[in-house]
Write an enzyme that holds these catalytic residues in place. Sequence first.
Site, short mmCIF file in Angstrom:
data_model
loop_
_atom_site.label_atom_id
_atom_site.label_comp_id
_atom_site.label_asym_id
_atom_site.label_seq_id
_atom_site.Cartn_x
_atom_site.Cartn_y
_atom_site.Cartn_z
CE LYS A 1 26.79 20.88 -9.38
NZ LYS A 1 25.54 20.17 -9.00
NE ARG B 1 29.11 15.76 -5.75
CZ ARG B 1 28.89 15.78 -7.08
NH1 ARG B 1 29.84 16.11 -7.90
NH2 ARG B 1 27.71 15.48 -7.53
NE ARG C 1 20.65 14.33 -14.94
CZ ARG C 1 21.61 14.85 -14.15
NH1 ARG C 1 21.93 16.12 -14.26
NH2 ARG C 1 22.19 14.10 -13.24
NE ARG D 1 24.26 11.00 -14.07
CZ ARG D 1 24.78 12.11 -13.55
NH1 ARG D 1 24.98 13.17 -14.31
NH2 ARG D 1 25.10 12.15 -12.27
NE ARG E 1 23.38 11.95 -7.90
CZ ARG E 1 22.89 12.35 -9.07
NH1 ARG E 1 21.82 11.79 -9.56
NH2 ARG E 1 23.48 13.30 -9.73
P1 AMP Z 1 27.77 14.53 -10.95
O1 AMP Z 1 27.75 14.20 -12.39
O2 AMP Z 1 28.54 15.77 -10.62
O3 AMP Z 1 26.38 14.54 -10.32
O4 AMP Z 1 28.57 13.34 -10.22
C1 AMP Z 1 28.12 12.01 -10.30
C2 AMP Z 1 28.76 11.19 -9.18
O5 AMP Z 1 30.19 11.19 -9.35
C3 AMP Z 1 28.54 11.71 -7.77
O6 AMP Z 1 27.29 11.31 -7.23
C4 AMP Z 1 29.73 11.08 -7.04
O7 AMP Z 1 29.50 9.70 -6.81
C5 AMP Z 1 30.82 11.19 -8.08
N1 AMP Z 1 31.53 12.49 -7.94
C6 AMP Z 1 31.55 13.52 -8.84
N2 AMP Z 1 32.29 14.55 -8.36
C7 AMP Z 1 32.73 14.17 -7.14
C8 AMP Z 1 33.49 14.80 -6.13
N3 AMP Z 1 33.97 16.06 -6.26
N4 AMP Z 1 33.74 14.10 -5.00
C9 AMP Z 1 33.30 12.85 -4.82
N5 AMP Z 1 32.54 12.20 -5.73
C10 AMP Z 1 32.25 12.84 -6.87
#
Ligand code: AMP
Length: 204
Positions: free
Chosen positions: A13, A88, A122, A151, A162
């Site tokens: 994404k 999400r 990554r 990360r 996740r």
């Molecule tokens: P991402 O970079 O999108 O993979 O997000 C990293 C982490 O941020 C996720 O694993 C969640 O812990 C938190 N996070 C990001 N977006 C959301 C969301 N819409 N709702 C809840 N937690 C989020």
Amino acid sequence: MNIILLGAPGAGKGSQAAKLKEYYGIPHISTGDAFRSNIARGTEIGIYAKSFMDKGQLVPDDVVVRIVAARLAEEDCKKGFLLDGFPRSIPQAEALEKLTKVDYVINFVVDPATVIARLGGRRSCVCGETYHVSTHPSPICDKCGATLFVRDDDKEEIILNRLAVYEKTTAPLQDFYAKRGVLVNVDAAKSVDEVFEEIKSILG
Ligand code: AMP
């Protein structure tokens, strides 16, 4: 054009969002990036969010919705936006419906094994760029020269968590948006350029 990019972590994404932002000239809103920026600045939201992120859990809906609502109210979102990593959960999608309309939900379809291989290799940069160690073994970012890092939530046991959270809490959004007639599937196992072409052909 108001667009949601939906898909498991590691589905690609973020890579597509960077290209789509350039191509369509609309802002890219990544809730994950927003939290990481808050963590880097040591804000209260950052400290709170980190406790969930480090375990691969979702940050509570009310906190995420507040951040997105504030961002969508900004002037540059009037001509459209790309949401990456939000919503999400069903409550987040319901909250979004109250804020704005959604034109397209691009659903990144990819199998878990591909996602694990992508996230496991990554390497991320503070500038937002990401690489895969197999195609970019250098630890230095080509774009800004900073040292790349893994990360905290790209460690293997956290990746599995996740993915489990995605299946349980986020995947039901596919049905939610299919019922509203805005869901379009793309084969996210293809290369970044191929997926980009596919998305452009959908959005026009
Ligand atoms: P991402 O970079 O999108 O993979 O997000 C990293 C982490 O941020 C996720 O694993 C969640 O812990 C938190 N996070 C990001 N977006 C959301 C969301 N819409 N709702 C809840 N937690 C989020």
